[in-house]
Design a protein around this motif. Structure first.
Motif, mmCIF file in Angstrom:
data_model
loop_
_atom_site.group_PDB
_atom_site.id
_atom_site.type_symbol
_atom_site.label_atom_id
_atom_site.label_comp_id
_atom_site.label_asym_id
_atom_site.label_seq_id
_atom_site.Cartn_x
_atom_site.Cartn_y
_atom_site.Cartn_z
ATOM 1 N N UNK A 73 0.641 -1.152 0.122
ATOM 2 C CA UNK A 73 0.103 -0.053 0.065
ATOM 3 C C UNK A 73 0.780 1.430 -0.096
ATOM 4 N N UNK A 74 2.036 1.189 0.722
ATOM 5 C CA UNK A 74 2.852 2.426 0.605
ATOM 6 C C UNK A 74 3.411 2.618 -0.506
ATOM 7 N N UNK A 75 3.819 1.428 -1.295
ATOM 8 C CA UNK A 75 4.488 1.815 -2.601
ATOM 9 C C UNK A 75 3.319 2.412 -3.700
ATOM 10 N N UNK A 76 2.125 1.761 -3.697
ATOM 11 C CA UNK A 76 1.057 2.211 -4.247
ATOM 12 C C UNK A 76 0.718 3.715 -3.977
ATOM 13 N N UNK A 77 0.696 4.181 -2.796
ATOM 14 C CA UNK A 77 0.521 5.472 -2.410
ATOM 15 C C UNK A 77 1.586 6.293 -2.966
ATOM 16 N N UNK A 78 2.912 5.961 -2.602
ATOM 17 C CA UNK A 78 4.113 6.795 -3.234
ATOM 18 C C UNK A 78 3.773 7.079 -4.648
ATOM 19 N N UNK A 79 3.515 6.002 -5.365
ATOM 20 C CA UNK A 79 3.597 6.142 -6.785
ATOM 21 C C UNK A 79 2.289 7.213 -7.226
ATOM 22 N N UNK A 80 1.191 7.340 -6.532
ATOM 23 C CA UNK A 80 0.125 8.092 -6.520
ATOM 24 C C UNK A 80 0.712 9.410 -6.192
ATOM 25 N N UNK A 81 1.359 9.901 -5.167
ATOM 26 C CA UNK A 81 1.851 11.036 -4.908
ATOM 27 C C UNK A 81 2.998 11.591 -5.859
ATOM 28 N N UNK A 82 4.018 10.659 -6.256
ATOM 29 C CA UNK A 82 5.248 10.973 -6.630
ATOM 30 C C UNK A 82 5.346 10.657 -8.033
ATOM 31 N N UNK A 83 4.802 9.681 -8.602
ATOM 32 C CA UNK A 83 5.142 9.212 -9.638
ATOM 33 C C UNK A 83 6.478 8.152 -9.832
ATOM 34 N N UNK A 84 6.781 7.467 -10.904
ATOM 35 C CA UNK A 84 7.827 6.588 -10.726
ATOM 36 C C UNK A 84 9.222 7.169 -10.481
ATOM 37 N N UNK A 85 10.043 6.341 -9.651
ATOM 38 C CA UNK A 85 11.252 6.968 -9.563
ATOM 39 C C UNK A 85 12.342 7.596 -10.509
ATOM 40 N N UNK A 86 11.878 7.027 -11.728
ATOM 41 C CA UNK A 86 12.828 7.512 -12.801
ATOM 42 C C UNK A 86 12.053 8.626 -13.657
ATOM 43 N N UNK A 87 11.112 9.192 -13.240
ATOM 44 C CA UNK A 87 10.187 10.304 -13.635
ATOM 45 C C UNK A 87 9.680 9.987 -14.973
ATOM 46 N N UNK A 88 9.555 8.843 -15.488
ATOM 47 C CA UNK A 88 8.873 8.473 -16.775
ATOM 48 C C UNK A 88 7.446 8.586 -16.652
ATOM 49 N N UNK A 89 6.966 8.324 -15.494
ATOM 50 C CA UNK A 89 5.390 8.345 -15.294
ATOM 51 C C UNK A 89 5.203 9.293 -13.955
ATOM 52 N N UNK A 90 4.257 10.236 -14.319
ATOM 53 C CA UNK A 90 4.365 11.182 -13.180
ATOM 54 C C UNK A 90 2.962 10.842 -12.200
ATOM 55 N N UNK A 91 2.727 11.497 -11.035
ATOM 56 C CA UNK A 91 1.659 10.823 -10.197
ATOM 57 C C UNK A 91 0.332 11.111 -10.842
ATOM 58 N N UNK A 92 0.158 11.911 -11.621
ATOM 59 C CA UNK A 92 -1.137 12.189 -12.267
ATOM 60 C C UNK A 92 -1.275 11.114 -13.115
ATOM 61 N N UNK A 93 -0.391 10.678 -14.077
ATOM 62 C CA UNK A 93 -0.692 9.508 -14.963
ATOM 63 C C UNK A 93 -0.840 8.122 -14.403
ATOM 64 N N UNK A 94 -0.103 8.028 -13.267
ATOM 65 C CA UNK A 94 -0.094 6.764 -12.533
ATOM 66 C C UNK A 94 -1.706 6.592 -11.837
ATOM 67 N N UNK A 95 -2.165 7.747 -11.320
ATOM 68 C CA UNK A 95 -3.518 7.792 -10.740
ATOM 69 C C UNK A 95 -4.621 7.486 -11.803
ATOM 70 N N UNK A 96 -4.351 8.068 -12.969
ATOM 71 C CA UNK A 96 -5.243 7.699 -14.260
ATOM 72 C C UNK A 96 -5.160 6.313 -14.449
ATOM 73 N N UNK A 97 -3.824 5.671 -14.559
ATOM 74 C CA UNK A 97 -3.869 4.378 -15.000
ATOM 75 C C UNK A 97 -4.401 3.259 -14.066
ATOM 76 N N UNK A 98 -3.810 3.329 -12.906
ATOM 77 C CA UNK A 98 -3.850 2.373 -11.877
ATOM 78 C C UNK A 98 -5.094 2.956 -10.859
ATOM 79 N N UNK A 99 -6.215 2.020 -11.063
ATOM 80 C CA UNK A 99 -7.445 2.587 -10.518
ATOM 81 C C UNK A 99 -7.871 2.007 -9.290
ATOM 82 N N UNK A 100 -7.373 0.668 -8.952
ATOM 83 C CA UNK A 100 -7.524 0.185 -7.827
ATOM 84 C C UNK A 100 -6.581 -0.987 -7.211
ATOM 85 N N UNK A 101 -6.657 -1.279 -6.044
ATOM 86 C CA UNK A 101 -5.959 -2.348 -5.154
ATOM 87 C C UNK A 101 -6.806 -3.089 -4.562
#
Length: 247
Positions: free
Chosen positions: A154-182
């Motif tokens: 859950x922490x990993x999922x929340x981090x990606x929702x807040x900050x995006x991927x560590x390599x900056x290839x996907x921002x947090x907004x795009x991640x939220x749009x793509x991954x919609x549930x856990x």
């Protein structure tokens, strides 16, 4: 837009007190609509080999050929079952994701078990997000729940929702749009994709030992078949898979 599922299980434990040599996260990625087709096929196969379509795949029992999987003690049945099972998983719509942690190596580096879990889940979810971006898909995360580990997923999922991927290839907004549930499930939910992730997890350990560590482990013809499945999946550039040792 197509929805894809990543269904996650593991083999071994991150704890250094656990006897496992490796901690491996195993993910099966497939289109959500394809899950029904796959479930139907696997149910028929379960009935064929074990006379019970509700039998739940448990790696430990399958490898030990015990309990409901005693039929696998017959070498001919064992080869036939795994050959048919692998042929289903070889379907081009299915991709396999593995994160492998060599516990002895990370312990020498001073990692704590919580570091193993945090990094492993983040790597797996970043890989899933990257595949969704390439395929222009949305995604859902399904995981075999473990109270000792769920927090780190859950922490990993929340981090990606807040900050995006560590390599900056996907921002947090795009991640939220793509991954919609856990979703946290257990085996009794009878998700065939979770059962498959469980059954396939040891395959990654075989590949890691023989191809990464270069151990002179003698693989049986059946073991070689299992490793070839992963290599075929990794060679598929249109539906990428992932095999990543953390160290």
């Amino acid at each position: 837009m197509e929805y894809k599922l990543i269904s996650i299980d593991e083999t071994g434990k991150a704890s250094f007190n656990h006897a496992s040599e490796f901690f491996i996260l195993s993910g099966v990625v497939l289109p959500e609509k394809f899950k029904v087709v796959l479930d139907r096929k696997i149910r028929r196969m379960k009935m064929k080999y074990f006379q019970n379509e509700e039998i739940i795949f448990h790696t430990r029992d399958m490898l030990r050929k015990k309990g409901q999987f005693i039929a696998l003690q017959d070498p001919k049945v064992e080869v036939a079952f795994w050959s048919e099972f692998i042929s289903f998983i070889n379907h081009p719509k299915i991709s396999l994701f593995y994160i492998i942690v060599n516990k002895a190596k990370v312990k020498n580096l001073g990692w704590q078990p919580k570091t193993v879990l945090r990094k492993a889940y983040l790597e797996l979810l970043e890989g899933f997000a990257s595949q969704l971006k390439v395929s222009n898909s949305k995604g859902r995360i399904i995981v075999e729940s473990d109270p000792a580990q769920d927090t780190f997923l859950i922490q990993a999922h929340n981090r990606l929702q807040a900050l995006g991927t560590t390599d900056k290839s996907i921002n947090n907004h795009d991640y939220q749009q793509m991954v919609t549930s856990l979703s946290l499930v257990n085996k009794e939910n009878l998700d065939i994709d979770i059962q498959i992730a469980d059954a396939l997890a040891p395959f990654a350990g075989m590949k890691y030992k023989t191809e990464v560590l270069k151990e002179k482990t003698k693989l049986t013809p059946l073991d070689k078949m299992k490793v070839r499945l992963i290599n075929r999946k990794l060679a598929n550039k249109t539906n990428p898979s992932l095999f990543k040792p953390l160290i």
